[in-house]
Design an enzyme around this catalytic site. Structure first.
Site, PDB file in Angstrom:
ATOM      1  CB  SER A   1       0.849   8.554  14.237  1.00 29.29           C
ATOM      2  OG  SER A   1      -0.282   7.695  14.262  1.00 29.29           O
TER       3      SER A   1
ATOM      4  CG  HIS B   1       0.096   9.902  10.153  1.00 35.53           C
ATOM      5  ND1 HIS B   1       0.230   9.857   8.775  1.00 35.53           N
ATOM      6  CD2 HIS B   1      -0.056   8.608  10.551  1.00 35.53           C
ATOM      7  CE1 HIS B   1       0.176   8.590   8.364  1.00 35.53           C
ATOM      8  NE2 HIS B   1       0.003   7.815   9.419  1.00 35.53           N
TER       9      HIS B   1
ATOM     10  CG  ASP C   1      -2.209   5.799  11.469  1.00 31.66           C
ATOM     11  OD1 ASP C   1      -1.829   5.736  10.287  1.00 31.66           O
ATOM     12  OD2 ASP C   1      -1.446   6.001  12.432  1.00 31.66           O
TER      13      ASP C   1
ATOM     14  CG  MET D   1      -6.192   1.514  11.373  1.00 38.65           C
ATOM     15  SD  MET D   1      -5.321   0.691  12.720  1.00 38.65           S
ATOM     16  CE  MET D   1      -3.669   1.349  12.517  1.00 38.65           C
TER      17      MET D   1
ATOM     18  CG  HIS E   1      -1.940   5.765   6.493  1.00 40.72           C
ATOM     19  ND1 HIS E   1      -1.042   5.076   7.283  1.00 40.72           N
ATOM     20  CD2 HIS E   1      -2.076   5.023   5.361  1.00 40.72           C
ATOM     21  CE1 HIS E   1      -0.660   3.981   6.664  1.00 40.72           C
ATOM     22  NE2 HIS E   1      -1.274   3.909   5.504  1.00 40.72           N
TER      23      HIS E   1
ATOM     24  CG  MET F   1      -3.626   1.787   6.975  1.00 40.48           C
ATOM     25  SD  MET F   1      -2.765   1.640   8.542  1.00 40.48           S
ATOM     26  CE  MET F   1      -3.253   3.170   9.295  1.00 40.48           C
TER      27      MET F   1
ATOM     28  CG  MET G   1       2.947   1.759   4.749  1.00 39.00           C
ATOM     29  SD  MET G   1       2.467   2.862   6.086  1.00 39.00           S
ATOM     30  CE  MET G   1       2.343   1.719   7.460  1.00 39.00           C
TER      31      MET G   1
ATOM     32  CG  ASP H   1       3.035   5.579   8.841  1.00 31.85           C
ATOM     33  OD1 ASP H   1       3.209   5.608  10.072  1.00 31.85           O
ATOM     34  OD2 ASP H   1       1.903   5.503   8.308  1.00 31.85           O
TER      35      ASP H   1
HETATM   36  C1  DX5 Z   1       0.687   1.759  11.406  1.00 34.70           C
HETATM   37  C2  DX5 Z   1       0.299   3.215  11.216  1.00 34.70           C
HETATM   38  C3  DX5 Z   1       1.322   4.138  11.741  1.00 34.70           C
HETATM   39  C4  DX5 Z   1       1.503   4.106  13.244  1.00 34.70           C
HETATM   40  C5  DX5 Z   1       2.923   4.463  13.584  1.00 34.70           C
HETATM   41  O1  DX5 Z   1      -0.307   0.957  10.896  1.00 34.70           O
HETATM   42  O2  DX5 Z   1       0.125   3.486   9.851  1.00 34.70           O
HETATM   43  O3  DX5 Z   1       1.027   5.477  11.346  1.00 34.70           O
HETATM   44  O4  DX5 Z   1       0.639   4.981  13.910  1.00 34.70           O
HETATM   45  O5  DX5 Z   1       3.150   4.251  14.937  1.00 34.70           O
HETATM   46  P1  DX5 Z   1       4.616   4.180  15.552  1.00 34.70           P
HETATM   47  O6  DX5 Z   1       5.274   5.505  15.259  1.00 34.70           O
HETATM   48  O7  DX5 Z   1       4.367   3.967  17.020  1.00 34.70           O
HETATM   49  O8  DX5 Z   1       5.328   3.038  14.907  1.00 34.70           O
HETATM   50 ZN    ZN Z   2      -0.014   5.655   9.282  1.00 34.40          ZN
END
Ligand code: DX5
Ligand code: ZN
Length: 229
Positions: A12, A37, A39, A41, A70, A72, A143, A182
């Protein structure tokens, strides 16, 4: 119930150094990553704001690996076309209806755009949220932390749900379904998730927080694949 597939490692880039994003992506590609991956946000679904389509486009230029997004975000439908155009290969939206109002239509749109479609399901959400759209999914992200931040602790209480999901996919004649975990995935927790049926492992801090990304990826993969059957 183990997955019939080989394990895929998905670093990620939330945990990468954003000032050197292309270099960081190339370093994990050289280090044996299978997917990247990303993320996304939006500052509403979660407090942080990260990547938009322009950064996805930059990531696309940095690597030939599949980009696994992903989302979010609230109302992901509004940006699906832009993310697809920017070069995403797989697009996962949250299953919860307060964020993705029209889950069925959104997954259909992702597939119409020729991309792999997926849903992400929060630790507090039941499997019932995704049962009616499972046939439209290529991947489900179970998750293992509450979304929002990297570096959180793995929640083992999500494992019974993962097991039920793998069984549900098998019963539905979908053994090819990819199941991602994840959050908080490491050498210690990856075997637990794989034993429960996961086959795509997201890892942020346990890869980018280590001095040698290749070694970190290999260590997690080895731990996950050498567990007893
Ligand atoms: C959390 C994200 C994850 C995050 C995981 O909101 O969706 O993808 O990057 O990070 P680690 O592996 O550090 O828990
Ligand atoms: Zn994620």
């Amino acid at each position: 119930m183990r997955s019939p597939h080989a394990i895929l490692m998905a670093p990620s880039i939330l945990a990468a150094d954003f000032g050197y994003l292309a270099d960081e992506i190339q370093a994990v590609e050289r280090g044996g990553a299978d997917l990247i991956h990303v993320d996304v946000m939006d500052g509403q679904f979660v407090p942080n704001i990260t990547f938009g389509p322009a950064l996805v486009e930059a990531a696309r230029r940095a690597t030939t690996l599949p980009l696994n997004l992903h989302l979010m975000m609230v109302n992901p439908e509004s940006l699906i076309d832009a993310f697809a155009k920017a070069g995403a290969d797989q697009i996962m939206v949250q299953a919860e209806s307060s964020f993705t109002v029209h889950l069925h239509r959104t997954l259909g749109r992702i597939r119409d755009l020729g991309k792999s479609a997926g849903v992400a399901i929060n630790p507090g959400s039941p499997l019932a949220l995704i049962e009616e759209v499972l046939h439209m999914c290529d991947i489900v992200n179970v998750m293992t932390v509450n979304p929002g931040f990297g570096g959180q602790a793995f929640l083992p209480e999500t494992m019974p749900k993962l097991r039920r999901l793998r069984a549900l996919c098998d019963a539905a004649g979908r053994p090819e379904m990819r199941i991602m975990v994840d959050g908080g995935i490491s050498v210690e927790t990856a075997p637990i998730a794989v034993e429960a049926g996961a086959d795509v492992l997201v890892a942020g801090s346990s890869v980018f927080g280590k001095p040698d990304y290749g070694q970190a990826i290999a260590a997690i993969r080895t731990a996950a694949t050498t567990i007893e059957a």
